[in-house]
Design a protein around this motif. Structure first.
Motif, PDB file in Angstrom:
ATOM      1  N   SER A 124       0.845  -1.181   0.000  1.00 26.54           N
ATOM      2  CA  SER A 124       0.000   0.000   0.000  1.00 26.54           C
ATOM      3  C   SER A 124       0.889   1.241   0.000  1.00 26.54           C
ATOM      4  O   SER A 124       1.933   1.261   0.637  1.00 26.54           O
ATOM      5  CB  SER A 124      -0.884  -0.006   1.243  1.00 26.54           C
ATOM      6  N   ASP A 125       0.495   2.241  -0.741  1.00 21.06           N
ATOM      7  CA  ASP A 125       1.294   3.459  -0.779  1.00 21.06           C
ATOM      8  C   ASP A 125       0.394   4.648  -1.112  1.00 21.06           C
ATOM      9  O   ASP A 125      -0.762   4.480  -1.490  1.00 21.06           O
ATOM     10  CB  ASP A 125       2.449   3.326  -1.775  1.00 21.06           C
ATOM     11  N   PRO A 126       0.929   5.871  -0.986  1.00 19.86           N
ATOM     12  CA  PRO A 126       0.113   7.064  -1.248  1.00 19.86           C
ATOM     13  C   PRO A 126      -0.433   7.124  -2.671  1.00 19.86           C
ATOM     14  O   PRO A 126      -1.530   7.630  -2.889  1.00 19.86           O
ATOM     15  CB  PRO A 126       1.080   8.221  -0.991  1.00 19.86           C
ATOM     16  N   VAL A 127       0.296   6.595  -3.644  1.00 17.18           N
ATOM     17  CA  VAL A 127      -0.173   6.616  -5.033  1.00 17.18           C
ATOM     18  C   VAL A 127      -1.468   5.821  -5.159  1.00 17.18           C
ATOM     19  O   VAL A 127      -2.439   6.283  -5.771  1.00 17.18           O
ATOM     20  CB  VAL A 127       0.911   6.058  -5.991  1.00 17.18           C
ATOM     21  N   LYS A 128      -1.505   4.663  -4.562  1.00 15.48           N
ATOM     22  CA  LYS A 128      -2.711   3.831  -4.655  1.00 15.48           C
ATOM     23  C   LYS A 128      -3.880   4.475  -3.918  1.00 15.48           C
ATOM     24  O   LYS A 128      -5.026   4.369  -4.357  1.00 15.48           O
ATOM     25  CB  LYS A 128      -2.430   2.422  -4.132  1.00 15.48           C
ATOM     26  N   ARG A 129      -3.600   5.144  -2.824  1.00 12.69           N
ATOM     27  CA  ARG A 129      -4.674   5.857  -2.113  1.00 12.69           C
ATOM     28  C   ARG A 129      -5.216   7.004  -2.975  1.00 12.69           C
ATOM     29  O   ARG A 129      -6.431   7.234  -3.013  1.00 12.69           O
ATOM     30  CB  ARG A 129      -4.181   6.360  -0.761  1.00 12.69           C
ATOM     31  N   LEU A 130      -4.327   7.705  -3.660  1.00 18.94           N
ATOM     32  CA  LEU A 130      -4.760   8.771  -4.571  1.00 18.94           C
ATOM     33  C   LEU A 130      -5.586   8.198  -5.719  1.00 18.94           C
ATOM     34  O   LEU A 130      -6.587   8.792  -6.121  1.00 18.94           O
ATOM     35  CB  LEU A 130      -3.564   9.543  -5.123  1.00 18.94           C
ATOM     36  N   TRP A 131      -5.160   7.062  -6.248  1.00 18.13           N
ATOM     37  CA  TRP A 131      -5.929   6.413  -7.319  1.00 18.13           C
ATOM     38  C   TRP A 131      -7.320   6.043  -6.842  1.00 18.13           C
ATOM     39  O   TRP A 131      -8.302   6.220  -7.547  1.00 18.13           O
ATOM     40  CB  TRP A 131      -5.204   5.163  -7.809  1.00 18.13           C
ATOM     41  N   ARG A 132      -7.411   5.515  -5.613  1.00 19.15           N
ATOM     42  CA  ARG A 132      -8.717   5.142  -5.056  1.00 19.15           C
ATOM     43  C   ARG A 132      -9.616   6.376  -4.958  1.00 19.15           C
ATOM     44  O   ARG A 132     -10.767   6.366  -5.398  1.00 19.15           O
ATOM     45  CB  ARG A 132      -8.564   4.510  -3.678  1.00 19.15           C
ATOM     46  N   ASP A 133      -9.085   7.444  -4.384  1.00 20.00           N
ATOM     47  CA  ASP A 133      -9.870   8.672  -4.231  1.00 20.00           C
ATOM     48  C   ASP A 133     -10.323   9.206  -5.583  1.00 20.00           C
ATOM     49  O   ASP A 133     -11.489   9.584  -5.756  1.00 20.00           O
ATOM     50  CB  ASP A 133      -9.058   9.745  -3.492  1.00 20.00           C
ATOM     51  N   ARG A 134      -9.425   9.218  -6.545  1.00 15.30           N
ATOM     52  CA  ARG A 134      -9.761   9.726  -7.877  1.00 15.30           C
ATOM     53  C   ARG A 134     -10.823   8.842  -8.537  1.00 15.30           C
ATOM     54  O   ARG A 134     -11.781   9.349  -9.130  1.00 15.30           O
ATOM     55  CB  ARG A 134      -8.503   9.792  -8.738  1.00 15.30           C
ATOM     56  N   PHE A 135     -10.650   7.534  -8.437  1.00 14.68           N
ATOM     57  CA  PHE A 135     -11.611   6.610  -9.030  1.00 14.68           C
ATOM     58  C   PHE A 135     -12.997   6.822  -8.430  1.00 14.68           C
ATOM     59  O   PHE A 135     -13.994   6.917  -9.157  1.00 14.68           O
ATOM     60  CB  PHE A 135     -11.139   5.166  -8.814  1.00 14.68           C
ATOM     61  N   LEU A 136     -13.071   6.907  -7.107  1.00 14.40           N
ATOM     62  CA  LEU A 136     -14.367   7.095  -6.446  1.00 14.40           C
ATOM     63  C   LEU A 136     -14.973   8.453  -6.791  1.00 14.40           C
ATOM     64  O   LEU A 136     -16.190   8.555  -6.997  1.00 14.40           O
ATOM     65  CB  LEU A 136     -14.211   6.925  -4.934  1.00 14.40           C
ATOM     66  N   ASP A 137     -14.151   9.484  -6.875  1.00 10.31           N
ATOM     67  CA  ASP A 137     -14.642  10.808  -7.276  1.00 10.31           C
ATOM     68  C   ASP A 137     -15.220  10.767  -8.688  1.00 10.31           C
ATOM     69  O   ASP A 137     -16.264  11.365  -8.974  1.00 10.31           O
ATOM     70  CB  ASP A 137     -13.535  11.861  -7.191  1.00 10.31           C
ATOM     71  N   GLU A 138     -14.523  10.073  -9.582  1.00 10.80           N
ATOM     72  CA  GLU A 138     -15.012   9.957 -10.961  1.00 10.80           C
ATOM     73  C   GLU A 138     -16.337   9.214 -11.024  1.00 10.80           C
ATOM     74  O   GLU A 138     -17.214   9.562 -11.803  1.00 10.80           O
ATOM     75  CB  GLU A 138     -13.976   9.230 -11.835  1.00 10.80           C
ATOM     76  N   ARG A 139     -16.495   8.189 -10.203  1.00 10.76           N
ATOM     77  CA  ARG A 139     -17.742   7.426 -10.194  1.00 10.76           C
ATOM     78  C   ARG A 139     -18.894   8.296  -9.670  1.00 10.76           C
ATOM     79  O   ARG A 139     -20.014   8.199 -10.157  1.00 10.76           O
ATOM     80  CB  ARG A 139     -17.613   6.172  -9.310  1.00 10.76           C
TER      81      ARG A 139
END
Length: 142
Positions: A124-139
Motif C-alpha cells: 500500500s502506498d500514497p499513489v494507490k490511495r490517490l488512485w482510489r480517491d480519484r476513481f471514487l470521485d469519478e464514479r
C-alpha cells in the motif's frame, strides 16, 4: 460439463479453499499498478511507471467480481462446500486460520509454522490511495 469431469478425474474428492479480498477496489488498483510497474511483490524491483487509468481499474474490478462469481457458480452447481476465507483475515491471524483450514482438510497441525514468515511487506502506498480517491470521485461525478 468438462470442468466437473476434469476436476473429478484429477481430484476425486476435492476440497476447495476460496480466498477472497474484502477490498475488491483495492485489489483491482493493486492489480493495475502491478501490471504497469511489473512489481508483483515487495521483494521485486519494478520496471515500469504507474499511471492512473480509471478505465483499466474498472475493468479489473469487473473481472475480479466475475471471477469470484464464476467460482461461486461452480461450487453451487457441483454441490461443493468450500472453506471461505478473506485474505485480510489470513494476514491478520494466520495461526487461527491455518488451524481452521487444517481442521477443514482433516489434517493434523501442531500449531507451529515450520518456516519463518515470508519477508513480504504490504504494498500500500500514497499513489494507490490517490488512485482510489480519484476513481471514487469519478464514479460520483457520473
Amino acid at each position: 460439463g468438462l470442468r466437473y469431469n476434469l476436476f473429478g478425474r484429477l481430484l476425486p474428492t476435492p476440497r476447495f479453499l476460496f480466498i477472497r479480498r474484502r477490498d475488491l477496489l483495492g485489489q483491482a488498483i493493486s492489480l493495475i499498478h502491478a501490471r504497469q510497474t511489473n512489481q508483483w511483490t515487495s521483494l521485486g524491483e519494478g520496471s515500469g511507471e504507474a499511471v492512473y487509468d480509471g478505465k483499466a481499474i474498472r475493468e479489473a474490478l469487473h473481472g475480479l467480481i466475475q471471477q469470484n462469481a464464476n467460482w461461486e457458480l461452480y461450487f453451487a452447481e457441483a454441490g461443493v462446500e468450500p472453506f471461505f476465507l478473506f485474505y485480510e483475515d489470513l494476514v491478520a491471524q494466520p495461526e487461527r486460520l491455518i488451524a481452521e483450514i487444517c481442521a477443514f482438510l482433516d489434517v493434523e497441525w501442531d500449531g507451529r509454522f515450520s518456516q519463518a514468515r515470508a519477508p513480504l511487506e504490504r504494498q500500500s502506498d500514497p499513489v494507490k490511495r490517490l488512485w482510489r480517491d480519484r476513481f471514487l470521485d469519478e464514479r460520483k461525478a457520473k
